[in-house]
Design a protein around this motif. Structure first.
Motif, PDB file in Angstrom:
ATOM      1  N   ILE A  88       0.860  -1.181   0.000  1.00 26.76           N
ATOM      2  CA  ILE A  88       0.000   0.000   0.000  1.00 26.76           C
ATOM      3  C   ILE A  88       0.897   1.231   0.000  1.00 26.76           C
ATOM      4  N   SER A  89       0.503   2.245  -0.757  1.00 29.99           N
ATOM      5  CA  SER A  89       1.149   3.551  -0.649  1.00 29.99           C
ATOM      6  C   SER A  89       0.111   4.550  -0.175  1.00 29.99           C
ATOM      7  N   ILE A  90       0.454   5.285   0.862  1.00 33.64           N
ATOM      8  CA  ILE A  90      -0.378   6.384   1.340  1.00 33.64           C
ATOM      9  C   ILE A  90       0.342   7.664   0.942  1.00 33.64           C
ATOM     10  N   VAL A  91      -0.349   8.494   0.151  1.00 32.27           N
ATOM     11  CA  VAL A  91       0.229   9.753  -0.309  1.00 32.27           C
ATOM     12  C   VAL A  91      -0.460  10.884   0.438  1.00 32.27           C
ATOM     13  N   VAL A  92       0.326  11.641   1.180  1.00 32.33           N
ATOM     14  CA  VAL A  92      -0.196  12.790   1.929  1.00 32.33           C
ATOM     15  C   VAL A  92       0.066  14.033   1.072  1.00 32.33           C
ATOM     16  N   PHE A  93      -0.989  14.505   0.419  1.00 33.49           N
ATOM     17  CA  PHE A  93      -0.876  15.713  -0.392  1.00 33.49           C
ATOM     18  C   PHE A  93      -1.016  16.925   0.525  1.00 33.49           C
ATOM     19  N   SER A  94      -0.076  17.838   0.424  1.00 33.06           N
ATOM     20  CA  SER A  94      -0.097  19.066   1.218  1.00 33.06           C
ATOM     21  C   SER A  94       0.180  20.230   0.281  1.00 33.06           C
ATOM     22  N   GLU A  95       0.084  21.451   0.799  1.00 28.49           N
ATOM     23  CA  GLU A  95       0.128  22.620  -0.080  1.00 28.49           C
ATOM     24  C   GLU A  95       1.418  22.762  -0.885  1.00 28.49           C
ATOM     25  N   ASN A  96       2.546  22.288  -0.386  1.00 29.65           N
ATOM     26  CA  ASN A  96       3.814  22.427  -1.116  1.00 29.65           C
ATOM     27  C   ASN A  96       4.270  21.134  -1.791  1.00 29.65           C
ATOM     28  N   PHE A  97       3.422  20.132  -1.797  1.00 32.37           N
ATOM     29  CA  PHE A  97       3.773  18.830  -2.375  1.00 32.37           C
ATOM     30  C   PHE A  97       4.315  18.973  -3.804  1.00 32.37           C
ATOM     31  N   ALA A  98       3.622  19.726  -4.645  1.00 28.22           N
ATOM     32  CA  ALA A  98       3.988  19.808  -6.057  1.00 28.22           C
ATOM     33  C   ALA A  98       5.238  20.639  -6.323  1.00 28.22           C
TER      34      ALA A  98
ATOM     35  N   LYS B  79      -5.168  19.503   4.219  1.00 27.22           N
ATOM     36  CA  LYS B  79      -5.412  20.941   4.096  1.00 27.22           C
ATOM     37  C   LYS B  79      -5.351  21.433   2.646  1.00 27.22           C
ATOM     38  N   VAL B  80      -5.589  20.525   1.690  1.00 27.57           N
ATOM     39  CA  VAL B  80      -5.727  20.889   0.277  1.00 27.57           C
ATOM     40  C   VAL B  80      -6.948  20.152  -0.274  1.00 27.57           C
ATOM     41  N   SER B  81      -7.516  20.732  -1.281  1.00 28.44           N
ATOM     42  CA  SER B  81      -8.695  20.146  -1.904  1.00 28.44           C
ATOM     43  C   SER B  81      -8.287  19.248  -3.067  1.00 28.44           C
ATOM     44  N   PRO B  82      -8.927  18.080  -3.202  1.00 27.67           N
ATOM     45  CA  PRO B  82      -8.672  17.256  -4.388  1.00 27.67           C
ATOM     46  C   PRO B  82      -8.953  18.036  -5.674  1.00 27.67           C
ATOM     47  N   LEU B  83      -9.908  18.944  -5.624  1.00 24.50           N
ATOM     48  CA  LEU B  83     -10.243  19.756  -6.797  1.00 24.50           C
ATOM     49  C   LEU B  83      -9.078  20.654  -7.198  1.00 24.50           C
ATOM     50  N   GLU B  84      -8.394  21.232  -6.212  1.00 24.51           N
ATOM     51  CA  GLU B  84      -7.225  22.076  -6.489  1.00 24.51           C
ATOM     52  C   GLU B  84      -6.130  21.265  -7.183  1.00 24.51           C
ATOM     53  N   ILE B  85      -5.962  20.026  -6.760  1.00 26.09           N
ATOM     54  CA  ILE B  85      -4.959  19.155  -7.371  1.00 26.09           C
ATOM     55  C   ILE B  85      -5.418  18.735  -8.767  1.00 26.09           C
TER      56      ILE B  85
ATOM     57  N   THR C  31      -3.593  14.425 -11.519  1.00 23.56           N
ATOM     58  CA  THR C  31      -5.023  14.337 -11.825  1.00 23.56           C
ATOM     59  C   THR C  31      -5.558  12.955 -11.480  1.00 23.56           C
ATOM     60  N   GLU C  32      -4.817  11.939 -11.864  1.00 24.84           N
ATOM     61  CA  GLU C  32      -5.209  10.560 -11.564  1.00 24.84           C
ATOM     62  C   GLU C  32      -5.329  10.349 -10.053  1.00 24.84           C
TER      63      GLU C  32
ATOM     64  N   GLY D  19     -10.335   9.252  -1.318  1.00 25.41           N
ATOM     65  CA  GLY D  19      -9.363   9.287  -0.232  1.00 25.41           C
ATOM     66  C   GLY D  19      -9.941   9.987   0.975  1.00 25.41           C
ATOM     67  N   PHE D  20      -9.066  10.546   1.782  1.00 30.01           N
ATOM     68  CA  PHE D  20      -9.477  11.253   2.990  1.00 30.01           C
ATOM     69  C   PHE D  20      -9.091  12.716   2.870  1.00 30.01           C
ATOM     70  N   LEU D  21     -10.000  13.583   3.308  1.00 27.11           N
ATOM     71  CA  LEU D  21      -9.759  15.014   3.330  1.00 27.11           C
ATOM     72  C   LEU D  21      -9.536  15.413   4.780  1.00 27.11           C
TER      73      LEU D  21
END
Length: 169
Positions: free
Chosen positions: A75-85, A113-119, A152-153, A159-161
């Motif tokens: 399993i990979s858990i990816v924690v997307f945060s505001e500076n991830f990209a 603390k980021v929206s999937p829509l923003e990503i 995008t994928e 996931g979890f917000l």
């Protein structure tokens, strides 16, 4: 331990074999000493063999060891945060995770603390980061296109917000 997925139950006895139950992917400066370290502890306390970057063997090449750890995880858990990209390493790691997903690895996104829509739409800080990468990698625009496609994928996965107050499913 079993996880519920869109396809049904996923257990640690899945057909995808690996040395780790979970690989944690995150932008260190955003979440290492708060959310991610707590998540790591909970996973370990529940008996999951969890890889986090400070478990890297000393003296090994970091990039090769991280890529190998991704491949060896169920399993990979990816924690997307505001500076991830803004991190090319995080983006390359994400691409590798999604390559492994096509081979049966389960991927769980957490939107910290980021929206999937923003990503998904690559707006806000994600848009700024990717525009900056397009300037930096103008001779390798396919790399940035791959990052965009993979982001995008990832944002299209359930996931979890996480907000300051709640974790939403």
């Amino acid at each position: 331990m079993a996880f519920l997925t869109n396809e049904g139950a996923y257990s640690s006895s899945s057909t995808h074999q690996g040395n780790y139950d979970v690989f944690l992917s995150f932008r260190g400066e955003d979440t290492r000493y708060n959310f991610t370290c707590h998540l790591y502890k909970v996973l370990c306390d529940n008996g999951l063999n969890t890889f986090i970057d400070y478990n890297l063997p000393r003296g090994e090449e970091i990039s090769m060891e991280l890529l190998k750890a991704i491949e060896l995880s169920k399993i990979s858990i990816v924690v997307f945060s505001e500076n991830f990209a803004f991190s090319t390493w995080c983006l390359n790691e994400l691409v590798k995770i999604f390559e492994c997903r096509r081979n049966g690895q389960f991927v769980l996104p957490i939107f910290y603390k980021v929206s999937p829509l923003e990503i998904r739409k690559q707006e806000g800080k994600f848009g700024i980061a990717l525009a900056k990468h397009e300037e930096t990698f103008e001779n390798d625009i396919r790399k940035v296109q791959t990052w965009r496609k993979t982001l995008t994928e990832a944002a299209n996965l359930s996931g979890f917000l996480y907000t300051d107050r709640y974790v939403f499913n």
